[in-house]
Design a protein around this motif. Sequence first.
Motif, PDB file in Angstrom:
ATOM      1  N   LEU A  48      -2.237  17.573   7.305  1.00 58.98           N
ATOM      2  CA  LEU A  48      -2.833  16.463   8.044  1.00 58.98           C
ATOM      3  C   LEU A  48      -1.788  15.454   8.489  1.00 58.98           C
ATOM      4  CD1 LEU A  48      -5.870  15.851   5.665  1.00 58.98           C
ATOM      5  CD2 LEU A  48      -5.959  16.936   7.932  1.00 58.98           C
ATOM      6  N   ASP A  49      -2.086  14.738   9.571  1.00 63.47           N
ATOM      7  CA  ASP A  49      -1.261  13.589   9.938  1.00 63.47           C
ATOM      8  C   ASP A  49      -1.669  12.397   9.074  1.00 63.47           C
ATOM      9  OD1 ASP A  49      -3.560  12.408  11.105  1.00 63.47           O
ATOM     10  OD2 ASP A  49      -3.075  13.179  13.101  1.00 63.47           O
ATOM     11  N   ARG A  50      -1.124  11.223   9.369  1.00 66.23           N
ATOM     12  CA  ARG A  50      -1.392  10.036   8.535  1.00 66.23           C
ATOM     13  C   ARG A  50      -2.817   9.516   8.670  1.00 66.23           C
ATOM     14  NH1 ARG A  50       1.442   9.795   4.323  1.00 66.23           N
ATOM     15  NH2 ARG A  50       3.637  10.163   4.769  1.00 66.23           N
ATOM     16  N   TRP A  65      -4.194   4.144   5.993  1.00 65.63           N
ATOM     17  CA  TRP A  65      -3.623   5.459   6.296  1.00 65.63           C
ATOM     18  C   TRP A  65      -3.689   6.342   5.059  1.00 65.63           C
ATOM     19  CZ3 TRP A  65      -1.172   0.801   5.977  1.00 65.63           C
ATOM     20  CH2 TRP A  65      -0.260   0.632   4.916  1.00 65.63           C
ATOM     21  N   THR A 109       1.464   1.834  14.139  1.00 68.58           N
ATOM     22  CA  THR A 109       1.939   3.061  13.520  1.00 68.58           C
ATOM     23  C   THR A 109       2.412   2.716  12.113  1.00 68.58           C
ATOM     24  OG1 THR A 109       4.165   2.739  14.410  1.00 68.58           O
ATOM     25  CG2 THR A 109       2.661   4.151  15.687  1.00 68.58           C
ATOM     26  N   SER A 122       4.370   7.442  12.417  1.00 67.90           N
ATOM     27  CA  SER A 122       3.146   8.248  12.300  1.00 67.90           C
ATOM     28  C   SER A 122       2.473   8.346  13.664  1.00 67.90           C
ATOM     29  CB  SER A 122       2.186   7.559  11.322  1.00 67.90           C
ATOM     30  OG  SER A 122       1.685   6.358  11.903  1.00 67.90           O
ATOM     31  N   VAL A 123       1.351   9.022  13.687  1.00 62.99           N
ATOM     32  CA  VAL A 123       0.483   8.958  14.863  1.00 62.99           C
ATOM     33  C   VAL A 123       0.012   7.517  15.042  1.00 62.99           C
ATOM     34  CG1 VAL A 123      -0.333  11.333  14.687  1.00 62.99           C
ATOM     35  CG2 VAL A 123      -1.525   9.534  13.429  1.00 62.99           C
ATOM     36  N   ASP A 162      -9.301  20.614  10.856  1.00 60.44           N
ATOM     37  CA  ASP A 162      -8.289  20.685  11.905  1.00 60.44           C
ATOM     38  C   ASP A 162      -8.436  22.046  12.588  1.00 60.44           C
ATOM     39  OD1 ASP A 162      -6.112  20.617  13.548  1.00 60.44           O
ATOM     40  OD2 ASP A 162      -4.614  20.464  11.959  1.00 60.44           O
ATOM     41  N   ASP A 166      -3.147  20.524  14.985  1.00 57.12           N
ATOM     42  CA  ASP A 166      -2.338  19.366  15.368  1.00 57.12           C
ATOM     43  C   ASP A 166      -2.302  18.281  14.300  1.00 57.12           C
ATOM     44  OD1 ASP A 166      -4.898  18.362  15.533  1.00 57.12           O
ATOM     45  OD2 ASP A 166      -4.708  17.617  17.602  1.00 57.12           O
ATOM     46  N   GLY A 167      -2.909  18.514  13.146  1.00 53.78           N
ATOM     47  CA  GLY A 167      -2.902  17.541  12.061  1.00 53.78           C
ATOM     48  C   GLY A 167      -4.040  16.544  12.094  1.00 53.78           C
ATOM     49  N   ALA A 168      -4.828  16.543  13.170  1.00 53.22           N
ATOM     50  CA  ALA A 168      -5.979  15.646  13.290  1.00 53.22           C
ATOM     51  C   ALA A 168      -7.265  16.438  13.073  1.00 53.22           C
ATOM     52  CB  ALA A 168      -5.991  14.993  14.670  1.00 53.22           C
TER      53      ALA A 168
END
Length: 624
Positions: A48-50, A65, A109, A122-123, A162, A166-168
């Motif tokens: 995952l992203d942040r 986050w 961010t 981060s994103v 996801d 893409d981590g989202a």
Amino acid sequence: MQHPHKHRRRRIVLSALGATAALVAAGLTALTGAGTAEAATARQVEALDRGVVSVHTDAGNLVSWRWLGTDPNDVSFNVYRAGTKVNATPVTGSTNYFHSGAPAQADYTVRAIVGGVEQADSVHAIQFRTGYRDVPISPPAGGTTPDGVAYTYEANDASVADLDGDGALEFVLKWQPTNAKDNANSGYTGNTFVDGIKLDGTRLWRIDLGRNIRSGAHYTQFQVYDYDGDGRAEVAMKTADGTVDGTGAVIGSASADHRNSSGYVLSGPEYLTMFNGQTGRAMGTVDYVPARGTVSSWGDSYGNRVDRFLAGTAYLDGARPSLIMARGYYTRTVIAAWDWRGGAFTRRWTFDTNSSTNTGRGYDGQGSHSLSIGDVDNDGRDEIVYGSMAVDDNGNGLWTARTGHGDAQHLGDLDPSTSGLEYFKVSESSSQPAELYLNPANGSIRWQLAACCDNGRGVAGDIYAGNDGAEVWSASDGSIRDEAGATKGREPSSVNFLSWWDGDPVRELLDGTRIDKYGTSGETRLLTGSGVSSNNGTKSTPVISGDLFGDWREEVVWRTSSNTALRIYSTPVETSTKITTLLHDPMYRTGLAWQNTAYNQPPHPSFFIGNGMATAPRPTVYTP
């Protein structure tokens, strides 16, 4: 002070280095954040992203986050607005920061600090400028049944995963026709549709389950998870002749119509299909296990009990997820465990109460309207708790309490003073205990209340700081009770869902379109959803609720009353508690996956979150 069993069950954290992840995935030694070596089997989780969010209030923005399972124990963070750092010193004790006086459109961010070195941005934060964020959705066109009844569509249950790597997270949303039926009620229904949707409202695909899958809470379970470990989630559903995948391809016969004059589907082939989460393409289809066989052998001849389905996801080998698909709980129960590897289904095992090894052992008729999944016997592998019985990770019966069918059940670390998980359920039968508190390792009953009625609702969670551990209560009881069954105060105003919403680790009450804080004399309203509706009739459940973004607190998603958006609410309240994202606690994550199954229930983590909690453990996980 940390409880001894918390130390025993403490999870190590992997570094983000792929070599370390590979070692731990293989059950070899990896380094903890403290630099000591432990042996562990890591579980596969999403990369995952942040998940940064910015929730606006009159006083400023709460930026929060994810603390990822692959982050070090001592990671800290800096918060940036449009490239300018806004925090005076690194954020160490939490994963949120309140930026006073900032406008709703401020762009944030976050940068992690690892070993004294600040990492990349981060994103960008997802902005909740009005306290909520809308994801646009588009309902399917309505229709008319063969007997002339018109119907339209409402957004119903959803899952998250996801889908594109893409981590989202994306949403997988079930559209239910307004004439959906409970199995006990005859009549035609419209088709069920399932959409894959990105957070900006982009629809990735739409699957039409077709006329031969009847619509209703007990027919249309779906699971969304990365079963093959390629970094992108798949979508598993029961299908039939005429199901149309996300590319327009038809499964089975496009012209077949197996509905009888009462609207039931009691003949024709039944399938299990794995769909590509990115495109909706049907990648593999097999016969559904078990086959319906003789309808009356499931308890009635008109089609009620034969079509009661449950679904879930479990780490049966302790490392990788398997798909659980089941049929029946009033009489015969069959549970099939599937692996999806290399583009194909493999059946791991089948549990059948009618098999010679189970006949007469009291496993039949014990299922609930949902299931729970977790490592109940502390062997590192998941079990399926199926109402008043449990099935071991190898497909053998683990225990049966023989207390019959129920509407609601809760598996979690409800009592932090004792080792392992606890289990609370209610009973529908007036001849069975109204409430039970069990040891899910062996099915022994710690306490029970006398039989009374069809007890349709029950909840377990730490909603009251004045009692150690979680409280339990039900629709038939006038009190909350502790782990010993002792009364601890008045019953809350709702018996439904739960949410970690405010700044403390005590959980809140989620019911209908509101969130309330329990109090000894009454509830305090924390949130009232605006322009939204709940789902599933009197069950009054959200589209989905759980730790979806930001820190460990839980978002709630309702459909707008116009069915044109999913409205996401995220807490605006600062917290000083730091917990790894619950998406990286595999028990909680699989709880989110099965939340949509039949009578929806809230997810529970593998460790206790509540008043006086020990330092939260870190998960032993790896990302594909």
